[in-house]
Motif scaffolding. Structure first.
Motif, PDB file in Angstrom:
ATOM      1  N   GLY A  59       0.681  -1.441  -0.053  1.00  0.00           N
ATOM      2  CA  GLY A  59       0.275   0.143   0.468  1.00  0.00           C
ATOM      3  C   GLY A  59       0.900   0.859  -0.197  1.00  0.00           C
ATOM      4  O   GLY A  59       2.273   1.001  -0.145  1.00  0.00           O
ATOM      5  N   PRO A  60       0.110   2.237  -0.022  1.00  0.00           N
ATOM      6  CA  PRO A  60       0.668   3.552   0.026  1.00  0.00           C
ATOM      7  C   PRO A  60       2.034   3.542   1.172  1.00  0.00           C
ATOM      8  O   PRO A  60       3.285   4.323   1.153  1.00  0.00           O
ATOM      9  N   ASP A  61       1.151   3.552   2.532  1.00  0.00           N
ATOM     10  CA  ASP A  61       1.990   3.319   3.231  1.00  0.00           C
ATOM     11  C   ASP A  61       3.724   3.160   3.917  1.00  0.00           C
ATOM     12  O   ASP A  61       4.271   3.260   3.681  1.00  0.00           O
ATOM     13  N   GLN A  62       3.694   1.418   2.726  1.00  0.00           N
ATOM     14  CA  GLN A  62       4.330   0.302   2.479  1.00  0.00           C
ATOM     15  C   GLN A  62       5.729   0.976   1.708  1.00  0.00           C
ATOM     16  O   GLN A  62       6.762   1.027   1.597  1.00  0.00           O
ATOM     17  N   LEU A  63       4.728   1.865   0.647  1.00  0.00           N
ATOM     18  CA  LEU A  63       5.872   2.200  -0.272  1.00  0.00           C
ATOM     19  C   LEU A  63       6.405   3.867  -0.127  1.00  0.00           C
ATOM     20  O   LEU A  63       7.704   3.805  -0.467  1.00  0.00           O
ATOM     21  N   PHE A 134       3.577   9.432  -2.962  1.00  0.00           N
ATOM     22  CA  PHE A 134       3.237   8.036  -1.945  1.00  0.00           C
ATOM     23  C   PHE A 134       2.784   9.156  -0.411  1.00  0.00           C
ATOM     24  O   PHE A 134       2.033   8.585  -0.121  1.00  0.00           O
ATOM     25  N   TRP A 135       3.352  10.281  -0.806  1.00  0.00           N
ATOM     26  CA  TRP A 135       2.561  10.914   0.881  1.00  0.00           C
ATOM     27  C   TRP A 135       1.811  11.734   0.469  1.00  0.00           C
ATOM     28  O   TRP A 135       0.849  11.614   1.950  1.00  0.00           O
ATOM     29  N   PHE A 136       1.264  11.899  -0.685  1.00  0.00           N
ATOM     30  CA  PHE A 136      -0.561  12.613  -0.080  1.00  0.00           C
ATOM     31  C   PHE A 136      -1.202  10.755  -0.532  1.00  0.00           C
ATOM     32  O   PHE A 136      -2.622  10.891  -0.188  1.00  0.00           O
ATOM     33  N   ALA A 137      -0.950   9.723  -1.310  1.00  0.00           N
ATOM     34  CA  ALA A 137      -1.393   8.217  -1.331  1.00  0.00           C
ATOM     35  C   ALA A 137      -1.930   8.436  -0.571  1.00  0.00           C
ATOM     36  O   ALA A 137      -3.163   6.805   0.337  1.00  0.00           O
ATOM     37  N   GLU A 141      -5.484  11.304  -1.043  1.00  0.00           N
ATOM     38  CA  GLU A 141      -5.220  12.217  -2.070  1.00  0.00           C
ATOM     39  C   GLU A 141      -4.400  12.092  -3.113  1.00  0.00           C
ATOM     40  O   GLU A 141      -2.957  11.671  -3.397  1.00  0.00           O
ATOM     41  N   ARG A 142      -4.776  12.911  -4.401  1.00  0.00           N
ATOM     42  CA  ARG A 142      -3.399  13.168  -5.417  1.00  0.00           C
ATOM     43  C   ARG A 142      -2.502  14.818  -5.208  1.00  0.00           C
ATOM     44  O   ARG A 142      -4.039  15.861  -4.592  1.00  0.00           O
ATOM     45  N   GLY A 143      -1.580  15.185  -4.867  1.00  0.00           N
ATOM     46  CA  GLY A 143      -0.968  15.833  -4.075  1.00  0.00           C
ATOM     47  C   GLY A 143      -0.336  16.565  -5.554  1.00  0.00           C
ATOM     48  O   GLY A 143      -1.515  16.474  -6.569  1.00  0.00           O
ATOM     49  N   TRP A 210      -4.303   6.130  -9.541  1.00  0.00           N
ATOM     50  CA  TRP A 210      -5.592   6.337 -10.017  1.00  0.00           C
ATOM     51  C   TRP A 210      -6.904   6.342  -8.983  1.00  0.00           C
ATOM     52  O   TRP A 210      -7.624   6.881  -9.477  1.00  0.00           O
ATOM     53  N   ASP A 211      -6.218   5.034  -8.309  1.00  0.00           N
ATOM     54  CA  ASP A 211      -7.929   3.849  -8.360  1.00  0.00           C
ATOM     55  C   ASP A 211      -8.078   4.770  -6.770  1.00  0.00           C
ATOM     56  O   ASP A 211      -9.175   4.408  -6.233  1.00  0.00           O
ATOM     57  N   VAL A 212      -7.251   4.360  -5.921  1.00  0.00           N
ATOM     58  CA  VAL A 212      -6.892   4.504  -4.926  1.00  0.00           C
ATOM     59  C   VAL A 212      -6.974   5.675  -4.469  1.00  0.00           C
ATOM     60  O   VAL A 212      -6.920   6.150  -3.190  1.00  0.00           O
ATOM     61  N   THR A 213      -6.417   6.784  -5.181  1.00  0.00           N
ATOM     62  CA  THR A 213      -6.797   8.282  -4.679  1.00  0.00           C
ATOM     63  C   THR A 213      -7.423   9.053  -5.214  1.00  0.00           C
ATOM     64  O   THR A 213      -8.873   8.529  -6.526  1.00  0.00           O
ATOM     65  N   ARG A 214      -8.082  10.362  -4.443  1.00  0.00           N
ATOM     66  CA  ARG A 214      -9.140  11.170  -5.468  1.00  0.00           C
ATOM     67  C   ARG A 214      -8.780  13.129  -5.198  1.00  0.00           C
ATOM     68  O   ARG A 214      -7.221  12.510  -5.026  1.00  0.00           O
ATOM     69  N   GLU A 215      -8.900  13.921  -6.330  1.00  0.00           N
ATOM     70  CA  GLU A 215      -7.985  15.385  -5.609  1.00  0.00           C
ATOM     71  C   GLU A 215      -8.502  15.733  -4.695  1.00  0.00           C
ATOM     72  O   GLU A 215      -9.561  15.641  -3.901  1.00  0.00           O
TER      73      GLU A 215
END
Length: 218
Positions: A59-63, A134-137, A141-143, A210-215
């Protein structure tokens, strides 16, 4: 078509005409309906058998944690000497940037520039962009500049060649033993660790961001 199991459903005449949750093969343009993949599942195209997507094990945290680790290892790999050559009792250590500067001074400017780009600037840019998205994901969110960052990461993919450098350095060390006493230094081991981390990142399908984040809400 997937192995194992089925991770996508091919679009047919009875499929509702919606674009949500679709997956398009990059090679033959066949359109599929996406469904969540189980652990170990890989979705493949029924027509050309190319891989469509894999189950996201990280996931984004691990990445993000892996990105910070790669940054630390990258700094160490560029600060520490790579190898020490000793001839007639006179040791000489070499770092990556010392080697690049020497190549430039020996009028091998093209090789020096390519080495600097593929071994330092491109990997550094890639890790910084990884850290940014990844920080925003990790918050879903999308940074700022997310789209541009994803495009740059797509084109930077083939141009980070730390693994090629490590393999070339290992071959050079073995051959240099015929003429010198060669001692591998910590820098080459740091590059080896960096190569493993880059290999892990190479298995990550960034399109899933793109699927796990939003604007971001303004």
């Amino acid at each position: 078509m997937t192995s194992p199991g089925h991770g996508t459903t091919r679009m047919g005449a009875n499929t509702p005409p919606t674009t949500a949750g679709l997956l398009i093969c990059e090679h033959c343009d066949t359109v599929y309906r996406r469904r969540p993949l189980s652990r170990g599942e890989v979705a493949c195209c029924e027509r050309c058998h190319n891989i469509l997507e894999r189950h996201a094990r990280l996931g984004p945290d691990q990445l993000l944690a892996l990105t910070f680790t790669a940054m630390v290892v990258f700094v160490q790999a560029n600060i520490w000497p790579i190898v020490t050559l000793e001839l007639n009792g006179r040791p000489s250590s070499a770092t990556l940037w010392g080697t690049i500067v020497t190549m430039w001074q020996q009028h091998a400017e093209v090789v020096a520039v390519l080495a600097a780009l593929t071994l330092f600037f491109f990997p550094m840019a890639k890790m910084l962009l990884f850290g940014w998205v990844f920080w925003f994901a990790r918050r879903g969110e999308r940074g700022p500049g997310f789209r541009s960052a994803m495009i740059v990461l797509h084109y930077l993919g083939p141009w980070t060649m730390s693994e090629v450098f490590v393999l070339g350095a290992m071959v050079a060390i073995v051959k240099a033993r015929v003429y010198f006493q060669v001692v591998p230094d910590p820098g080459i081991f740091a590059y080896g660790a960096l190569m493993l981390l880059i290999t892990v990142f190479g298995t990550v399908d960034l399109r899933q961001l793109w699927d796990v984040t939003r604007e971001r809400s303004r």
